[in-house]
Design an enzyme around this catalytic site. Structure first.
Site, PDB file in Angstrom:
ATOM      1  N   THR A 179     -11.874  15.644-109.448  1.00 31.79           N
ATOM      2  CA  THR A 179     -12.616  14.818-108.513  1.00 31.79           C
ATOM      3  C   THR A 179     -14.048  15.323-108.307  1.00 31.79           C
ATOM      4  O   THR A 179     -14.301  16.520-108.185  1.00 31.79           O
ATOM      5  CB  THR A 179     -11.892  14.788-107.149  1.00 31.79           C
ATOM      6  OG1 THR A 179     -10.564  14.328-107.350  1.00 31.79           O
ATOM      7  CG2 THR A 179     -12.595  13.877-106.177  1.00 31.79           C
ATOM      8  N   SER A 196     -11.337   8.118-107.550  1.00 28.04           N
ATOM      9  CA  SER A 196     -10.398   7.262-108.269  1.00 28.04           C
ATOM     10  C   SER A 196     -10.964   6.814-109.605  1.00 28.04           C
ATOM     11  O   SER A 196     -10.230   6.630-110.573  1.00 28.04           O
ATOM     12  CB  SER A 196     -10.058   6.037-107.402  1.00 28.04           C
ATOM     13  OG  SER A 196      -9.432   6.427-106.201  1.00 28.04           O
ATOM     14  N   GLU A 249      -4.053  12.334-105.365  1.00 26.63           N
ATOM     15  CA  GLU A 249      -3.420  12.029-106.667  1.00 26.63           C
ATOM     16  C   GLU A 249      -3.248  10.525-106.865  1.00 26.63           C
ATOM     17  O   GLU A 249      -2.222  10.049-107.366  1.00 26.63           O
ATOM     18  CB  GLU A 249      -2.086  12.768-106.818  1.00 26.63           C
ATOM     19  CG  GLU A 249      -2.291  14.268-106.904  1.00 26.63           C
ATOM     20  CD  GLU A 249      -1.220  14.983-107.708  1.00 26.63           C
ATOM     21  OE1 GLU A 249      -0.701  14.423-108.688  1.00 26.63           O
ATOM     22  OE2 GLU A 249      -0.912  16.126-107.358  1.00 26.63           O
ATOM     23  N   GLU A 264      -4.185   2.108-103.185  1.00 27.09           N
ATOM     24  CA  GLU A 264      -4.767   1.001-103.935  1.00 27.09           C
ATOM     25  C   GLU A 264      -4.676   1.223-105.439  1.00 27.09           C
ATOM     26  O   GLU A 264      -4.440   0.284-106.209  1.00 27.09           O
ATOM     27  CB  GLU A 264      -6.228   0.798-103.511  1.00 27.09           C
ATOM     28  CG  GLU A 264      -6.411   0.255-102.100  1.00 27.09           C
ATOM     29  CD  GLU A 264      -6.136   1.299-101.009  1.00 27.09           C
ATOM     30  OE1 GLU A 264      -5.885   0.897 -99.850  1.00 27.09           O
ATOM     31  OE2 GLU A 264      -6.159   2.514-101.319  1.00 27.09           O
TER      32      GLU A 264
END
Length: 385
Positions: free
Chosen positions: A130, A136, A369, A373
């Site tokens: 990240t 995401s 993780e 959504e």
């Protein structure tokens, strides 16, 4: 483990669950509130988990592991998360995100160097995916790694990285752009040992929950590591980490089920003890039905992660099932934490009660993780939508 859900777990799994349950109640629970309050990493608990062999559960004995499987890890996570999610995520990240990439994609030399200490629990590894602009949407990775002779030179930053700044953190595996292809960025994975010049671990985050879990931002300023620290095939870093995340979602689902069940167990005990209007509050239908729904959520979520794990161990596609398990279990954990807090009334708002920690801790299960959504997107794609 078969592809169908067993009516009763095999004896070795039941024994493992019982052992970890005892450890959670006798070793983890007594110190959980203090570590949460002080935002301190529970080194003594981690050492205890290491002695039990929990960090080595899914790895072969040749690398210092216990010769078990991923489902065994999930059962351990479920038991730990009933009493302390911070401890559970420390184990989950140490195994699933720290050691598993080495095991899945490392060279034999890398496995021999890193896995024995990771499986023993004497060292931890981090999973540097990240970034501030790439959560995401991991394809937006901006951290770069260029070759300079026989070295990689890494520049960039990562955020929200678990187990990245402890005294026993050995390395962080990072995704970095190593070139361009016809399809866009070539993303590879590189092992960066702790203490490498230019690799800076930021101060720990001030978080809502998981306060005893180690979480930091990382920066890389002309960090040089050997060319041999490339993990897996060049250009396969993104694809390989997606595989790791698919597996990790099953583990996170197991952790979330533990949190959901822990809320049920605590609510049942409290409802039998707390008196109101002339009887214990569990005798009132409003409370009894609320707890009944909590139990139903935990059971359904447990079945979901059992099924996903069975498919994975059978070598069959499991991406959709892992997403469903993660979605179902994280919803159950958050819903049960809310309802358990309601059952406890004013006491549920006091940090001395475990349900208060679950209320704070469980929200991240709908984010980490892969957000809710993202899970819905994966499930929709699997349906051809």
């Amino acid at each position: 483990m078969s592809e169908t859900i067993p009516s009763e777990l095999p004896e070795e799994y039941r024994e493992l669950s019982a052992t970890v349950r005892d450890f959670a109640e006798q070793v983890v629970a007594p110190v959980s509130a203090q570590h949460d309050r002080e935002h301190s990493f529970p080194y003594e608990v981690v050492a205890g988990m290491a002695e039990l062999g929990l960090f080595g559960l899914p790895f072969p004995e040749e690398y210092g592991g216990m010769g078990g499987d991923y489902f065994a890890l999930c059962l351990a996570l479920e038991e730990l998360a009933k009493v302390d999610q911070s401890v559970a995520i420390t184990l989950e990240a140490g195994v699933s995100l720290g050691a598993m990439p080495i095991f899945r994609f490392g060279t034999e030399e890398q496995k021999q160097r890193w896995l024995p200490s990771l499986a023993a629990g004497t060292q931890l590894g981090g999973f540097g995916l990240t970034e501030p602009d790439a959560g995401s949407d991991a394809g937006r990775t901006r951290t770069t790694a260029r070759q300079d002779g026989d070295e990689w030179v890494i520049n960039g930053s990562k955020q929200f990285i678990t187990n990245s700044g402890t005294d026993i953190t050995a390395f962080v595996t990072v995704t970095a752009v190593t070139g361009e292809t016809e399809r866009g960025k070539e993303i590879s994975t590189i092992i960066v040992p702790s203490g490498t010049p230019g690799f800076v671990v930021a101060p720990p985050y001030d978080k809502v929950g998981w306060n005893a879990s180690d979480t930091h931002g990382l920066s890389f300023d002309d960090v040089r590591v050997p060319e041999g620290n490339l993990l897996g095939e060049r250009g396969r870093g993104y694809a390989n980490f997606l595989r790791i995340l698919d597996e990790g979602r099953i583990a996170i689902a197991a952790l979330a089920v533990g949190a959901a069940q822990g809320c049920v167990d605590d609510a049942v005990r409290y409802a039998k003890e707390r008196q109101a209007f002339g009887t214990h509050i569990g005798g009132h239908q409003a409370i009894a039905f609320k707890i009944a729904r909590m139990e139903a959520r935990a059971l359904v979520a447990r079945r979901a992660y059992y099924h996903a794990a069975a498919l994975m161990l059978a070598g069959k596609p499991f991406k959709q099932e892992a997403a469903i398990a993660k979605l179902t279990a994280s919803d159950a954990a958050m819903d049960n934490a809310r309802d358990a807090t309601q059952v406890f009334g004013g006491n549920g708002f006091m940090n001395e009660y475990r349900v208060a920690r679950h209320y704070r801790d469980s929200k991240i299960l709908e984010v980490g993780e892969g957000t809710t959504e993202v899970q819905l997107m994966l499930i929709a794609r699997s349906l051809g939508l």
